[in-house]
Design a protein around this motif. Structure first.
Motif, PDB file in Angstrom:
ATOM      1  N   PHE A  54       7.375   5.709   3.207  1.00 30.86           N
ATOM      2  CA  PHE A  54       7.904   6.777   2.363  1.00 30.86           C
ATOM      3  C   PHE A  54       6.773   7.301   1.498  1.00 30.86           C
ATOM      4  CE2 PHE A  54       8.475   2.743   0.279  1.00 30.86           C
ATOM      5  CZ  PHE A  54       8.018   2.948  -1.015  1.00 30.86           C
ATOM      6  N   ARG A  55       7.011   8.422   0.873  1.00 35.28           N
ATOM      7  CA  ARG A  55       5.997   9.018  -0.006  1.00 35.28           C
ATOM      8  C   ARG A  55       6.217   8.513  -1.439  1.00 35.28           C
ATOM      9  NH1 ARG A  55       2.938  12.886   2.280  1.00 35.28           N
ATOM     10  NH2 ARG A  55       3.741  13.891   4.189  1.00 35.28           N
ATOM     11  N   PHE A  93       4.426   1.833   2.101  1.00 36.90           N
ATOM     12  CA  PHE A  93       5.601   1.051   2.476  1.00 36.90           C
ATOM     13  C   PHE A  93       5.585  -0.204   1.620  1.00 36.90           C
ATOM     14  CE2 PHE A  93       2.235  -0.641   5.054  1.00 36.90           C
ATOM     15  CZ  PHE A  93       2.488  -1.984   5.170  1.00 36.90           C
ATOM     16  N   ALA A  94       6.722  -0.796   1.403  1.00 34.46           N
ATOM     17  CA  ALA A  94       6.852  -1.920   0.483  1.00 34.46           C
ATOM     18  C   ALA A  94       7.201  -3.179   1.239  1.00 34.46           C
ATOM     19  CB  ALA A  94       7.913  -1.620  -0.567  1.00 34.46           C
ATOM     20  N   ILE A  95       6.565  -4.319   0.779  1.00 33.12           N
ATOM     21  CA  ILE A  95       6.906  -5.648   1.269  1.00 33.12           C
ATOM     22  C   ILE A  95       7.364  -6.436   0.050  1.00 33.12           C
ATOM     23  CG2 ILE A  95       6.091  -7.720   2.405  1.00 33.12           C
ATOM     24  CD1 ILE A  95       3.950  -6.011   3.745  1.00 33.12           C
ATOM     25  N   SER A  96       8.671  -6.720   0.004  1.00 34.17           N
ATOM     26  CA  SER A  96       9.232  -7.334  -1.205  1.00 34.17           C
ATOM     27  C   SER A  96       9.714  -8.739  -0.898  1.00 34.17           C
ATOM     28  CB  SER A  96      10.394  -6.486  -1.741  1.00 34.17           C
ATOM     29  OG  SER A  96      11.403  -6.375  -0.764  1.00 34.17           O
ATOM     30  N   VAL A  97       9.579  -9.607  -1.936  1.00 34.15           N
ATOM     31  CA  VAL A  97      10.066 -10.991  -1.857  1.00 34.15           C
ATOM     32  C   VAL A  97      10.734 -11.316  -3.195  1.00 34.15           C
ATOM     33  CG1 VAL A  97       8.282 -11.717  -0.211  1.00 34.15           C
ATOM     34  CG2 VAL A  97       7.862 -11.895  -2.677  1.00 34.15           C
ATOM     35  N   PRO A  98      11.710 -12.233  -3.245  1.00 32.57           N
ATOM     36  CA  PRO A  98      12.384 -12.582  -4.506  1.00 32.57           C
ATOM     37  C   PRO A  98      11.525 -13.553  -5.343  1.00 32.57           C
ATOM     38  CG  PRO A  98      13.332 -13.807  -2.689  1.00 32.57           C
ATOM     39  CD  PRO A  98      12.327 -12.889  -2.079  1.00 32.57           C
ATOM     40  N   VAL A  99      11.822 -13.578  -6.649  1.00 33.38           N
ATOM     41  CA  VAL A  99      11.154 -14.511  -7.580  1.00 33.38           C
ATOM     42  C   VAL A  99      12.242 -15.388  -8.194  1.00 33.38           C
ATOM     43  CG1 VAL A  99       9.763 -14.756  -9.658  1.00 33.38           C
ATOM     44  CG2 VAL A  99       9.329 -12.840  -8.070  1.00 33.38           C
ATOM     45  N   TYR A 100      12.085 -16.713  -8.046  1.00 31.26           N
ATOM     46  CA  TYR A 100      13.048 -17.676  -8.573  1.00 31.26           C
ATOM     47  C   TYR A 100      12.370 -18.538  -9.632  1.00 31.26           C
ATOM     48  CZ  TYR A 100      15.740 -16.515  -4.384  1.00 31.26           C
ATOM     49  OH  TYR A 100      16.430 -15.862  -3.395  1.00 31.26           O
ATOM     50  N   ASP A 101      13.197 -19.038 -10.594  1.00 34.01           N
ATOM     51  CA  ASP A 101      12.664 -20.007 -11.553  1.00 34.01           C
ATOM     52  C   ASP A 101      12.787 -21.397 -10.966  1.00 34.01           C
ATOM     53  OD1 ASP A 101      15.335 -20.564 -11.607  1.00 34.01           O
ATOM     54  OD2 ASP A 101      15.682 -19.887 -13.673  1.00 34.01           O
ATOM     55  N   GLY A 107       1.980  -1.282   0.399  1.00 39.84           N
ATOM     56  CA  GLY A 107       0.856  -1.144   1.311  1.00 39.84           C
ATOM     57  C   GLY A 107       0.434   0.292   1.473  1.00 39.84           C
ATOM     58  N   GLY A 108      -0.868   0.500   1.578  1.00 37.03           N
ATOM     59  CA  GLY A 108      -1.388   1.847   1.810  1.00 37.03           C
ATOM     60  C   GLY A 108      -1.332   2.173   3.307  1.00 37.03           C
ATOM     61  N   TRP A 109      -0.360   2.946   3.710  1.00 33.80           N
ATOM     62  CA  TRP A 109      -0.141   3.229   5.134  1.00 33.80           C
ATOM     63  C   TRP A 109      -1.242   4.095   5.719  1.00 33.80           C
ATOM     64  CZ3 TRP A 109       1.724   1.444   9.210  1.00 33.80           C
ATOM     65  CH2 TRP A 109       2.041   2.220  10.323  1.00 33.80           C
ATOM     66  N   LEU A 158       8.858  10.150  12.535  1.00 34.89           N
ATOM     67  CA  LEU A 158       7.432  10.111  12.861  1.00 34.89           C
ATOM     68  C   LEU A 158       6.679   9.728  11.590  1.00 34.89           C
ATOM     69  CD1 LEU A 158       5.688  10.752  15.382  1.00 34.89           C
ATOM     70  CD2 LEU A 158       5.298  13.004  14.421  1.00 34.89           C
ATOM     71  N   ILE A 159       6.189   8.470  11.526  1.00 34.61           N
ATOM     72  CA  ILE A 159       5.545   8.003  10.293  1.00 34.61           C
ATOM     73  C   ILE A 159       4.039   8.168  10.331  1.00 34.61           C
ATOM     74  CG2 ILE A 159       7.416   6.402   9.769  1.00 34.61           C
ATOM     75  CD1 ILE A 159       5.796   4.157  10.945  1.00 34.61           C
ATOM     76  N   HIS A 160       3.522   8.595  11.492  1.00 30.05           N
ATOM     77  CA  HIS A 160       2.107   8.979  11.531  1.00 30.05           C
ATOM     78  C   HIS A 160       1.856   9.824  12.763  1.00 30.05           C
ATOM     79  CE1 HIS A 160      -2.179   8.980  10.783  1.00 30.05           C
ATOM     80  NE2 HIS A 160      -2.387   8.643  12.061  1.00 30.05           N
ATOM     81  N   HIS A 161       1.108  10.917  12.564  1.00 34.81           N
ATOM     82  CA  HIS A 161       0.696  11.782  13.667  1.00 34.81           C
ATOM     83  C   HIS A 161      -0.695  12.315  13.323  1.00 34.81           C
ATOM     84  CE1 HIS A 161       0.590  14.951  16.669  1.00 34.81           C
ATOM     85  NE2 HIS A 161       1.700  14.445  17.221  1.00 34.81           N
TER      86      HIS A 161
END
Length: 638
Positions: free
Chosen positions: A153-154, A163-171, A184-186, A214-217
């Protein structure tokens, strides 16, 4: 077309040969070109598939590395403490990480409400305070997913694609504090792994996400983030995930090799025009076509040269000789040194010409002999006709005599037949008379036997009468009447005995005479039977003589017919011989059509040789032929 080919032997041979050569070479060039085209296209397709596999591996490593970094960051104590204390420590950590990792565009930490509590880009811009609760990567982590990779996404702060790579944070008590997302820089990844890819000369690589966007051309940036699900290539790529598809793009055929990343569902596509990929094969096809055309021309030139030398020239020579022969000129000489079939044909034609010269010379000489012989044949036929006429008259006289003799024999046969019938009837009557005499003798014997019985009865009656008289005498007066009766009975018995004796004597004499008559009749019957047999034999001989006379008469009649026909045929032979003489003269005139060498002219030596051969032929002795019925239709009319 067919008439044009038949107009020339060279055309009739060259056209099919050239057609076969052109078709064969064209088929070979087409096959090699098509095979090369398919092989090159297949090779380029495999190479594109290898590049797509490499890009997929690089993308997988890029995603895996960023995911590992995010998980490592989420498990750090200082990051967890910053979530608890709600300090800006995470901002520094994320800014430092974004600057140190060229693959990252930035990082952001968010709490359970979806608010960004810390964040920074690699350019140092802060992302703290942004409401990102609507982002899918935020919702996925807050809903309990251990990791999530978003679509491209823009960024809100610019035109960068991320694009995002997400993970949860637990105590420590596994309570959800929020989450960390690395952006990430696509564009950095595509510039390094996608843009340098070139397939053929104009082919390129592009990527579709799992929704068909189309995410890249590399060629047209205006297509980025636009949905291509309605296109054929996108539908095939999303449906099959891995493979090759051929499709039409704006009137040209294109090839697309695609591989799908299993983690993100993104499809790495390698697209190029089919002609571009097979350009080498097309150039090779042009080269092969040129070589094939040159080869065809060389082969045609060789065929034409060999055909003219080995086929057309000998056939032309044979045609000239045949044309002269058709005009009656037999003076041409035909020779050939070639060892092939046409050479043998020309030598055979030469031998045929020489043989024809000899035959024509002999026929001319024989025609003269036929003319002379036909005159002699006419004279002999006339003599034979006169002899046949005289013979026919003699045969007619013999036939008349035979008919008269046959009539006499037939009349004698009828009389013998009547005599035979009388002899048979006489024999039958004699046999019946002998039987009557035999029966008479038998009856007389029976009468004699009966007469002896009567004599015995008379004697017994006389004795009884004598006994009765004695008894009457003993009776006295009472027996007188009985004595008179006994006396009368005795008289009657004596008279009966005398009559029976006379009858017996007469019967004996008659029996002797009857037996003698019976013996004479038996002898007479035997003679009559013998006479009957002799008459029958005479009758059979007469019939055989009659049949033989009839056969002789019929044979003489057939002979008369044959003689008459022979006489007629002799006249026809005479007429035919005269006509044959005229035909012989016409044959001599016809044979003058042929022109011969001096050596083959029919001179006197040739005629003498023909006459000598004619005289040397053995003269056949005439033999009698077996008689058969002659049908006039069997004779040939001239």
């Amino acid at each position: 077309m067919f008439t044009w080919l038949n107009g020339s032997l060279a055309r009739a041979i060259l056209f099919p040969l050239i057609t076969i050569v052109v078709i064969s070479v064209s088929a070979l060039v087409y096959y090699v070109n098509k095979s090369s085209y398919e092989l090159v296209l297949e090779s380029e397709t495999r190479a594109a598939g290898s590049q797509a596999d490499a890009i997929r591996s690089a993308l997988g490593l890029f995603i895996a590395d960023s995911t590992a970094t995010a998980k490592s960051l989420a498990s750090r104590d200082d990051v967890i403490a910053s979530f608890k204390d709600k300090t800006d420590g995470n901002t520094r950590i994320l800014a430092k990480l974004a600057k140190s990792n060229p693959n990252l565009w930035g990082g952001i930490a968010f709490d359970t409400s979806g608010m960004a509590i810390a964040g920074s880009t690699r350019d140092g811009a802060t992302l703290t305070g942004l409401d990102i609760s609507g982002r899918d990567y935020v919702r996925a982590v807050l809903e309990g997913k251990s990791e999530f990779v978003s679509e491209v996404f823009r960024a809100k702060s610019g035109q960068d694609l991320i694009f995002a790579i997400s993970v949860p944070v637990y105590d420590e008590q596994r309570n959800l504090l929020g989450g960390v997302a690395l952006l990430g820089g696509w564009e950095g990844f595509t510039k390094e792994f996608i843009d340098p890819v070139v397939i053929g000369h104009e082919g390129y690589a592009f990527i579709l996400d799992s929704d068909g966007r189309l995410i890249h051309h590399p060629k047209d940036e205006s297509l980025i983030l636009k949905n291509q699900r309605n296109t054929v290539f996108a539908q095939e790529a999303l449906r099959r995930q891995n493979g090759v598809v051929f499709y039409d793009w704006q009137g040209d055929s294109k090839v697309m090799v695609f591989r799908t990343d299993p983690h993100t569902g993104w499809v790495i596509c390698m697209s190029a025009y089919e002609e571009d990929l097979a350009a080498g094969a097309v150039r090779q096809g042009y080269t092969l076509a040129g070589v094939g055309a040159v080869s065809v021309l060389i082969i045609i030139a060789l065929i034409v040269m060999l055909l003219r030398r080995l086929v057309v020239a000998p056939v032309t020579m044979g045609m000239d000789v045949s044309a002269k022969m058709a005009e009656g000129d037999l003076r041409s000489r035909t020779e050939s040194d070639s060892a092939n079939e046409l050479g043998r044909l020309m030598r055979s034609l030469g031998r045929m010409t020489r043989s024809l010269k000899d035959i024509v010379a002999r026929v001319k000489g024989a025609a003269e002999l036929v003319a002379a012989g036909s005159e002699e044949l006419a004279a002999a036929a006339e003599q034979m006709s006169e002899g046949s006429t005289e013979q026919a008259a003699s045969v007619e006289q013999i036939a008349a005599s035979m008919e008269e003799m046959t009539a006499n024999i037939t009349q004698n046969t009828h009389r013998v037949k009547q005599t035979e019938d009388l002899a048979v009837q006489t024999a039958q009557n004699a046999t019946e008379g002998g039987e009557a005499v035999r029966q008479t003798v038998e009856a007389m014997r029976n009468i004699a036997d009966r007469t002896s019985i009567i004599e015995e009865i008379a004697r017994q009656t006389n004795l009884l009468a004598l006994n009765a008289a004695i008894e009457a005498a003993r009776a006295g007066e009472h027996g007188k009447g009985f004595a008179v009766v006994a006396a009368e009975v005795r008289k009657l018995a004596e008279r009966s005995g005398v009559a029976a004796s006379e009858i017996s004597e007469l019967t004996g004499n008659s029996l002797h005479i009857a037996e003698k008559a019976g013996q004479m009749l038996e002898t007479m019957v035997t003679d009559i039977d013998r006479n009957k047999e002799l008459v029958q034999e005479v009758n059979v001989a007469s019939q055989q003589q009659n049949d033989a006379a009839q056969q002789i008469s019929e044979s003489i009649q057939h002979l008369d017919t044959v003689v008459q026909k022979n006489a007629s045929l002799s006249e026809e032979v005479s007429a035919t011989s005269q006509e044959l003489s005229g035909q012989a003269v016409q044959l001599q005139e016809t044979m003058e059509f042929f022109k011969l060498d001096v050596d083959h002219s029919p001179g006197s030596n040739g005629r003498k040789q023909i006459r000598a051969e004619t005289k040397k032929s053995p003269k056949a002795e005439p033999k009698a032929l077996p008689y058969r019925e002659v049908n006039e239709e069997e004779f040939e009319r001239f």
